[in-house]
Design a protein around this motif. Structure first.
Motif, PDB file in Angstrom:
ATOM      1  N   ASP A 197       0.825  -1.209   0.000  1.00 22.50           N
ATOM      2  CA  ASP A 197       0.000   0.000   0.000  1.00 22.50           C
ATOM      3  C   ASP A 197       0.859   1.259   0.000  1.00 22.50           C
ATOM      4  OD1 ASP A 197       0.810  -0.789   2.598  1.00 22.50           O
ATOM      5  OD2 ASP A 197      -0.635   0.577   3.501  1.00 22.50           O
ATOM      6  N   LEU A 198       2.096   1.134   0.511  1.00 19.82           N
ATOM      7  CA  LEU A 198       3.014   2.273   0.504  1.00 19.82           C
ATOM      8  C   LEU A 198       3.743   2.390  -0.835  1.00 19.82           C
ATOM      9  CD1 LEU A 198       4.628   2.003   4.063  1.00 19.82           C
ATOM     10  CD2 LEU A 198       2.707   3.423   3.340  1.00 19.82           C
ATOM     11  N   ALA A 199       3.943   1.266  -1.492  1.00 19.21           N
ATOM     12  CA  ALA A 199       4.661   1.276  -2.767  1.00 19.21           C
ATOM     13  C   ALA A 199       3.758   1.686  -3.931  1.00 19.21           C
ATOM     14  CB  ALA A 199       5.246  -0.107  -3.044  1.00 19.21           C
ATOM     15  N   GLY A 200       2.464   1.541  -3.772  1.00 14.07           N
ATOM     16  CA  GLY A 200       1.541   1.916  -4.843  1.00 14.07           C
ATOM     17  C   GLY A 200       0.955   0.715  -5.554  1.00 14.07           C
ATOM     18  N   SER A 201       1.806  -0.249  -5.915  1.00 13.84           N
ATOM     19  CA  SER A 201       1.290  -1.441  -6.583  1.00 13.84           C
ATOM     20  C   SER A 201       2.238  -2.615  -6.357  1.00 13.84           C
ATOM     21  CB  SER A 201       1.108  -1.190  -8.081  1.00 13.84           C
ATOM     22  OG  SER A 201       2.358  -1.014  -8.718  1.00 13.84           O
ATOM     23  N   ALA A 202       1.732  -3.796  -6.681  1.00 15.47           N
ATOM     24  CA  ALA A 202       2.542  -5.010  -6.545  1.00 15.47           C
ATOM     25  C   ALA A 202       2.195  -5.943  -7.692  1.00 15.47           C
ATOM     26  CB  ALA A 202       2.263  -5.693  -5.208  1.00 15.47           C
ATOM     27  N   GLY A 203       3.113  -6.862  -7.989  1.00  8.90           N
ATOM     28  CA  GLY A 203       2.818  -7.771  -9.089  1.00  8.90           C
ATOM     29  C   GLY A 203       3.939  -8.724  -9.414  1.00  8.90           C
ATOM     30  N   VAL A 204       4.076  -8.995 -10.691  1.00  8.34           N
ATOM     31  CA  VAL A 204       5.013 -10.004 -11.170  1.00  8.34           C
ATOM     32  C   VAL A 204       5.921  -9.393 -12.235  1.00  8.34           C
ATOM     33  CG1 VAL A 204       5.237 -12.290 -12.221  1.00  8.34           C
ATOM     34  CG2 VAL A 204       3.247 -11.765 -10.807  1.00  8.34           C
ATOM     35  N   MET A 205       7.223  -9.698 -12.144  1.00  6.59           N
ATOM     36  CA  MET A 205       8.168  -9.221 -13.151  1.00  6.59           C
ATOM     37  C   MET A 205       8.785 -10.403 -13.880  1.00  6.59           C
ATOM     38  SD  MET A 205      11.564  -6.810 -12.766  1.00  6.59           S
ATOM     39  CE  MET A 205      12.659  -8.085 -12.155  1.00  6.59           C
ATOM     40  N   PHE A 206       8.820 -10.319 -15.198  1.00  8.38           N
ATOM     41  CA  PHE A 206       9.459 -11.345 -16.022  1.00  8.38           C
ATOM     42  C   PHE A 206      10.676 -10.725 -16.717  1.00  8.38           C
ATOM     43  CE2 PHE A 206       4.944 -12.349 -15.850  1.00  8.38           C
ATOM     44  CZ  PHE A 206       4.950 -13.684 -15.503  1.00  8.38           C
ATOM     45  N   THR A 207      11.750 -11.508 -16.836  1.00 13.22           N
ATOM     46  CA  THR A 207      12.965 -10.996 -17.468  1.00 13.22           C
ATOM     47  C   THR A 207      13.057 -11.381 -18.940  1.00 13.22           C
ATOM     48  OG1 THR A 207      14.163 -12.918 -16.632  1.00 13.22           O
ATOM     49  CG2 THR A 207      14.267 -10.917 -15.307  1.00 13.22           C
ATOM     50  N   VAL A 223      -0.863  -4.532 -10.065  1.00  6.53           N
ATOM     51  CA  VAL A 223      -2.162  -3.974  -9.663  1.00  6.53           C
ATOM     52  C   VAL A 223      -1.973  -3.229  -8.352  1.00  6.53           C
ATOM     53  CG1 VAL A 223      -3.537  -5.779 -10.770  1.00  6.53           C
ATOM     54  CG2 VAL A 223      -2.775  -6.084  -8.414  1.00  6.53           C
ATOM     55  N   PHE A 224      -2.941  -2.397  -7.998  1.00 11.06           N
ATOM     56  CA  PHE A 224      -2.917  -1.771  -6.682  1.00 11.06           C
ATOM     57  C   PHE A 224      -3.144  -2.846  -5.618  1.00 11.06           C
ATOM     58  CE2 PHE A 224      -4.300   1.949  -9.285  1.00 11.06           C
ATOM     59  CZ  PHE A 224      -3.198   2.749  -9.004  1.00 11.06           C
ATOM     60  N   GLY A 225      -2.455  -2.698  -4.480  1.00  7.88           N
ATOM     61  CA  GLY A 225      -2.615  -3.674  -3.405  1.00  7.88           C
ATOM     62  C   GLY A 225      -1.735  -4.891  -3.599  1.00  7.88           C
ATOM     63  N   PRO A 226      -2.008  -5.983  -2.875  1.00  5.12           N
ATOM     64  CA  PRO A 226      -1.178  -7.187  -2.936  1.00  5.12           C
ATOM     65  C   PRO A 226      -1.197  -7.842  -4.312  1.00  5.12           C
ATOM     66  CG  PRO A 226      -2.608  -7.214  -1.005  1.00  5.12           C
ATOM     67  CD  PRO A 226      -3.086  -6.104  -1.882  1.00  5.12           C
ATOM     68  N   GLY A 227      -0.065  -8.435  -4.688  1.00  4.51           N
ATOM     69  CA  GLY A 227       0.062  -9.048  -6.006  1.00  4.51           C
ATOM     70  C   GLY A 227      -0.671 -10.358  -6.171  1.00  4.51           C
ATOM     71  N   GLU A 228      -1.223 -10.906  -5.080  1.00  8.07           N
ATOM     72  CA  GLU A 228      -1.884 -12.205  -5.186  1.00  8.07           C
ATOM     73  C   GLU A 228      -3.113 -12.162  -6.086  1.00  8.07           C
ATOM     74  OE1 GLU A 228      -3.636 -13.772  -1.663  1.00  8.07           O
ATOM     75  OE2 GLU A 228      -4.588 -11.900  -1.078  1.00  8.07           O
ATOM     76  N   GLU A 229      -3.702 -10.976  -6.270  1.00  5.68           N
ATOM     77  CA  GLU A 229      -4.878 -10.865  -7.127  1.00  5.68           C
ATOM     78  C   GLU A 229      -4.525 -11.160  -8.589  1.00  5.68           C
ATOM     79  OE1 GLU A 229      -7.867 -10.538  -5.837  1.00  5.68           O
ATOM     80  OE2 GLU A 229      -6.911 -10.473  -3.883  1.00  5.68           O
ATOM     81  N   ILE A 230      -3.265 -10.925  -8.949  1.00  8.96           N
ATOM     82  CA  ILE A 230      -2.803 -11.286 -10.301  1.00  8.96           C
ATOM     83  C   ILE A 230      -2.614 -12.787 -10.395  1.00  8.96           C
ATOM     84  CG2 ILE A 230      -0.903 -11.132 -11.956  1.00  8.96           C
ATOM     85  CD1 ILE A 230      -0.347  -8.358 -11.029  1.00  8.96           C
ATOM     86  N   VAL A 231      -1.900 -13.339  -9.418  1.00 11.18           N
ATOM     87  CA  VAL A 231      -1.562 -14.767  -9.440  1.00 11.18           C
ATOM     88  C   VAL A 231      -2.821 -15.627  -9.485  1.00 11.18           C
ATOM     89  CG1 VAL A 231      -0.405 -16.625  -8.185  1.00 11.18           C
ATOM     90  CG2 VAL A 231       0.604 -14.356  -8.225  1.00 11.18           C
ATOM     91  N   LYS A 232      -3.847 -15.205  -8.757  1.00 11.28           N
ATOM     92  CA  LYS A 232      -5.089 -15.980  -8.706  1.00 11.28           C
ATOM     93  C   LYS A 232      -6.027 -15.674  -9.870  1.00 11.28           C
ATOM     94  CE  LYS A 232      -5.066 -16.791  -3.737  1.00 11.28           C
ATOM     95  NZ  LYS A 232      -5.794 -16.672  -2.457  1.00 11.28           N
ATOM     96  N   GLY A 233      -5.623 -14.720 -10.714  1.00  9.58           N
ATOM     97  CA  GLY A 233      -6.419 -14.419 -11.900  1.00  9.58           C
ATOM     98  C   GLY A 233      -7.675 -13.613 -11.642  1.00  9.58           C
ATOM     99  N   HIS A 234      -7.716 -12.907 -10.493  1.00 10.18           N
ATOM    100  CA  HIS A 234      -8.922 -12.141 -10.143  1.00 10.18           C
ATOM    101  C   HIS A 234      -8.989 -10.801 -10.863  1.00 10.18           C
ATOM    102  CE1 HIS A 234      -9.208 -14.449  -6.046  1.00 10.18           C
ATOM    103  NE2 HIS A 234      -9.534 -15.183  -7.091  1.00 10.18           N
ATOM    104  N   LEU A 235      -7.833 -10.244 -11.217  1.00  9.56           N
ATOM    105  CA  LEU A 235      -7.787  -8.920 -11.836  1.00  9.56           C
ATOM    106  C   LEU A 235      -6.930  -8.941 -13.095  1.00  9.56           C
ATOM    107  CD1 LEU A 235      -7.206  -6.627  -8.692  1.00  9.56           C
ATOM    108  CD2 LEU A 235      -9.352  -6.978  -9.920  1.00  9.56           C
ATOM    109  N   THR A 236      -7.305  -8.080 -14.042  1.00 10.62           N
ATOM    110  CA  THR A 236      -6.454  -7.870 -15.217  1.00 10.62           C
ATOM    111  C   THR A 236      -5.451  -6.778 -14.869  1.00 10.62           C
ATOM    112  OG1 THR A 236      -8.256  -8.456 -16.715  1.00 10.62           O
ATOM    113  CG2 THR A 236      -6.394  -7.223 -17.647  1.00 10.62           C
ATOM    114  N   PRO A 237      -4.151  -7.073 -14.901  1.00 14.72           N
ATOM    115  CA  PRO A 237      -3.153  -6.101 -14.417  1.00 14.72           C
ATOM    116  C   PRO A 237      -2.784  -5.038 -15.444  1.00 14.72           C
ATOM    117  CG  PRO A 237      -2.067  -8.092 -15.156  1.00 14.72           C
ATOM    118  CD  PRO A 237      -3.546  -8.349 -15.290  1.00 14.72           C
ATOM    119  N   ASP A 238      -2.187  -3.962 -14.935  1.00 14.10           N
ATOM    120  CA  ASP A 238      -1.493  -3.024 -15.816  1.00 14.10           C
ATOM    121  C   ASP A 238      -0.218  -3.695 -16.310  1.00 14.10           C
ATOM    122  OD1 ASP A 238      -3.297  -0.874 -15.439  1.00 14.10           O
ATOM    123  OD2 ASP A 238      -2.367  -0.426 -13.518  1.00 14.10           O
ATOM    124  N   GLU A 239       0.210  -3.365 -17.522  1.00 12.27           N
ATOM    125  CA  GLU A 239       1.366  -4.044 -18.103  1.00 12.27           C
ATOM    126  C   GLU A 239       2.411  -2.999 -18.509  1.00 12.27           C
ATOM    127  OE1 GLU A 239       0.875  -8.026 -20.353  1.00 12.27           O
ATOM    128  OE2 GLU A 239       1.064  -6.499 -21.893  1.00 12.27           O
TER     129      GLU A 239
END
Length: 241
Positions: A197-207, A223-239
């Motif tokens: 919440d302090l960083a602004g967003s969380a997610g996944v990085m690929f190299t 996405v905003f908030g914890p990155g688990e919403e991406i991993v579980k497929g609940h939200l479409t992330p910013d890319e």
């Protein structure tokens, strides 16, 4: 060291995947190789697969699970659901052996003390030993728990992680890949919680580019908030490329 139930991340290497799973082994490599380059990686520890087998044998779950899976019909969705529910219930109704519980609590206190906190908030994350192998990918199938604080909640979350080794999706996937349900171990990682919440967003990085394999790019999904919403497929992330 191989006989210990717990290893801190600095003690694990990529060769330890059979012992701590891919996720925990990678965290160990990151801490050893990137910390000195200024990358601030939250510390933590891993429960090894030895802890998993100790937990099962202490509670006679090895026999109970064998009995449950003897009735499993892989061609029936109802049987899959009944088998998964019975297996998870069997795990959740148990208790930790005293030696394993003491080692978990001791490691948690040590980790909290490192950051000058009492009952520090941690992420409790499953780490499968067959996760993201060349022919298998269990990503998003096991449970993780965020903002866990206190010894009892930590122990409860670890138990829920272990129970997730028998989620319906996991059982179906193991069956498809011909992986023995009773010889499949799970490691659990306990890591200092990041304030997303302090960083602004969380997610996944690929190299690399995940669609083409092109190596000279960094791809970030967040996405905003914890990155688990991406991993579980609940939200479409910013890319971001």
């Amino acid at each position: 060291m191989k006989q210990r139930y717990i290893r801190f991340f600095k003690e694990v290497f990529k060769k330890d995947v059979p012992l701590v799973g891919g996720k925990n082994a990678s965290l160990g490599e990151m801490i050893k190789n990137l910390s000195k380059k200024g990358v601030n990686i939250p510390d933590g520890f891993a429960l090894t697969t030895r802890a998993y087998w100790r937990f099962l044998k202490f509670n006679k779950l090895d026999k109970k699970l064998k009995e449950i899976f003897s009735r499993f019909n892989p061609k029936s969705i109802k049987s899959l659901q009944e088998t998964g529910k019975a297996a998870r219930k069997a795990v959740l109704e148990t208790k930790f052996p005293s030696d394993l519980e003491k080692e978990i609590v001791k490691a948690y206190k040590k980790l909290s003390a490192k950051y000058g906190e009492n009952n520090m908030n941690v992420a409790v994350r499953s780490s499968g030993v067959a996760e993201d192998a060349p022919t298998t990918s269990f990503a998003g199938q096991f449970e993780s728990f965020l903002n866990v604080s206190g010894e009892q909640k930590l122990l409860q979350s670890i138990k829920k992680c272990l129970a997730s080794a028998f989620g319906d999706r996991v059982i179906a996937y193991r069956q498809e890949k011909k992986i023995n349900h009773l010889k499949f171990a799970l490691s659990v990682g306990v890591q200092k919680m990041v304030r997303s919440d302090l960083a602004g967003s969380a997610g996944v990085m690929f190299t690399l580019d995940t669609e083409t394999g092109f190596p000279n790019v960094v791809l970030i999904n967040s996405v905003f908030g914890p990155g688990e919403e991406i991993v579980k497929g609940h939200l479409t992330p910013d890319e971001f490329y």
